[in-house]
Design a protein around this motif. Sequence first.
Motif: not given
Length: 241
Positions: A1-14
């Motif tokens: 797989m080629r290089l991939v830009l990933i945006l990761a979010l975690d809003t599960c707690d404070t």
Amino acid sequence: MRLVLILALDTCDTRGGVALLRDHSLLHCESHTTAEDYSSWLLPAVTCVLTAAGVRLPDIELYAVAAGPGSFTGVRVGLTTVKAWSEVYGYPIAAVSRLEAVAAERNGSSPYVAGFIDARRNQIFAALYRRQAALLERVDDEMVIAPDKFLDWCTTTAGPENIDWVSTDPDCLTGSTTWSSRVALNEAVQEISAPLAPRIGRIGYNLALLNRLTDALSMDANYVRRSDAEIFWKGLSHHGD
């Protein structure tokens, strides 16, 4: 797989956050360290990580999001946001369990890994995993459970084999009345710090390699615990039967 830009979010707690990665490499991360609601904090934080790396939102090729368990409101904000991006830009979503992200931070080499997070109300969100080479295979469903009951269940399930315990909230378990039974086995709880967004991004990339992604229509939240509104509604329905 080629290089991939990933945006990761975690809003599960404070203690959530936003992370930008290229494959497994972390480019930038913003932690949620205020009392500000995610509904107003999240988008400026995303702008911050994108600007720091000199990229734009249309450049992102994969969205990785913590799908739960956690706060109903927090989980909903994160999922709604990535669903909107996926619909607009057409890129896929990796829905990641926050408990898997916790367990993936383990340092030990025991046959089992138990990850848990404070769920309030004298309960924890928890899951037990079996180590399979470099992978973690969940033994049973994720659960919301009293710490003592989770400890007993893990002990029964693992039998004589050791367990690596990992958590953002170790006191939830080490303060239980039966934790001494694991101390006798030279076990301890590895405390990890938030945010978990970088790990969620890396797990998301691994899911992409396995072609285990989803889209805006298919993705659903993993609350584990039913909402108070749902419990109340079902209670009224049962009472009326």
